[in-house]
Scaffold this active site. Structure first.
Site, PDB file in Angstrom:
ATOM      1  N   HIS A 231       0.848  -1.189   0.000  1.00  0.00           N
ATOM      2  CA  HIS A 231       0.000   0.000   0.000  1.00  0.00           C
ATOM      3  C   HIS A 231       0.885   1.242   0.000  1.00  0.00           C
ATOM      4  O   HIS A 231       2.116   1.167   0.142  1.00  0.00           O
ATOM      5  CB  HIS A 231      -0.972   0.013   1.191  1.00  0.00           C
ATOM      6  CG  HIS A 231      -0.331   0.007   2.540  1.00  0.00           C
ATOM      7  ND1 HIS A 231       0.428   1.050   3.036  1.00  0.00           N
ATOM      8  CD2 HIS A 231      -0.338  -0.939   3.531  1.00  0.00           C
ATOM      9  CE1 HIS A 231       0.850   0.776   4.240  1.00  0.00           C
ATOM     10  NE2 HIS A 231       0.420  -0.439   4.576  1.00  0.00           N
ATOM     11  N   CYS A 254       3.295  -4.592   6.689  1.00  0.00           N
ATOM     12  CA  CYS A 254       2.925  -4.371   5.290  1.00  0.00           C
ATOM     13  C   CYS A 254       4.116  -3.791   4.522  1.00  0.00           C
ATOM     14  O   CYS A 254       5.141  -3.443   5.133  1.00  0.00           O
ATOM     15  CB  CYS A 254       1.735  -3.413   5.198  1.00  0.00           C
ATOM     16  SG  CYS A 254       0.178  -4.116   5.779  1.00  0.00           S
TER      17      CYS A 254
END
Length: 278
Positions: A231, A254
């Site tokens: 992301h 992430c």
């Protein structure tokens, strides 16, 4: 005279007897033939099985001609799926990518709007594209040498390799042992307390953005394992940059990317593409 007459009568009786036997045999043969025909008709009737109507919902594990029909429709949209009538992983990922391109819920289940859109004529904006242009100026010899020396699995013509020591992401186009580098960029993976998982994965669901527990907005996410995502760096609700750290460990597991690079994966790397994080 009487003896001659007796012999004649006996002869006539013998002839009649043989003739009667012949007629009886003929009747039996006709009856046997009729019986065989009746049995044959019954067997033929048994072999005719009714064709089941196409199902309104098709999902992982289903098999049949209606699944094969879905696979043929996916092929018209450019997906390289085997039209074998088996709704396996390859078909699930192709359906999910099709749904993503059509703005539908990416659950891999064919029903309602997904089924309706599959029946439409393909257009260039929703077609799967097996080849991609090279957009990276990075020296390709190093990452290509690594990835082509490994056995890789991908359900698409794309592959992602993440190098945690380098904090780099490499995007490839091609096939096993024939990968070509098309893009590369910096990233920020998990810290020591919240490390990024390593191993082999596949591109999963995607979305335009989500909000973290702390209230930060993360844009253009792409799943690779459970809650682990590619992301963008962190923005506030007004679109202002909160944390743009790249090139070192900084996330909760992430893989953070510059906004344009998160969007590149979101837009260009299909669902079902292989991923190696090392």
């Amino acid at each position: 005279m009487k003896r001659t007459l007796l012999i004649g009568i006996m002869t006539v009786m013998m002839i009649f007897s043989f003739s009667a036997c012949g007629n009886s045999s003929g009747l039996n043969n006709k009856q046997n033939t009729q019986k065989v025909n009746v049995v044959s008709n019954i067997n033929t009737h048994k072999e005719k099985k009714p064709v089941p109507p196409p199902r309104s919902i098709l999902k992982s594990g289903d098999k049949g001609n209606d699944v094969k029909d879905i696979q043929e429709k996916l092929k018209k949209f450019g997906y390289n799926v085997n039209a074998d009538g088996n709704f396996g992983e390859q078909t699930v990922y192709a359906v999910m990518d099709f749904q993503h391109r059509h703005g539908l819920t990416t659950n891999g289940v064919v029903k309602d709007v997904t089924l309706s859109d599959l029946k439409k004529k393909p257009t260039s904006d929703v077609m799967y594209k097996p080849t991609a242009e090279v957009v990276s100026a990075y020296n390709s010899a190093y990452p290509e040498g690594i990835i082509n020396g490994l056995e890789t699995q991908s359900y698409t013509d794309y592959y992602i390799m993440v190098s945690i020591p380098e904090q780099m992401v490499y995007i490839f186009n091609g096939s096993n042992h024939k990968w070509r580098l098309i893009n590369s960029f910096q990233c920020a993976t998990g810290t020591g307390g919240t490390p990024t998982v390593r191993g082999h994965f596949f591109v999963g669901i995607k979305g335009p953005q989500f909000e973290s527990e702390g209230g930060a907005i993360l844009k253009y996410y792409t799943q690779f394992q459970g809650n682990y995502l590619f992301h963008s760096v962190l923005f506030d609700k007004n679109g202002n940059l909160l944390d743009g750290t790249l090139g070192r460990s900084a996330s909760h597991g992430c893989i953070r990317l510059a906004l344009e690079n998160a969007k590149y994966i979101y837009d260009n790397v299909p669902i079902g593409s292989g991923i190696l994080i090392r």
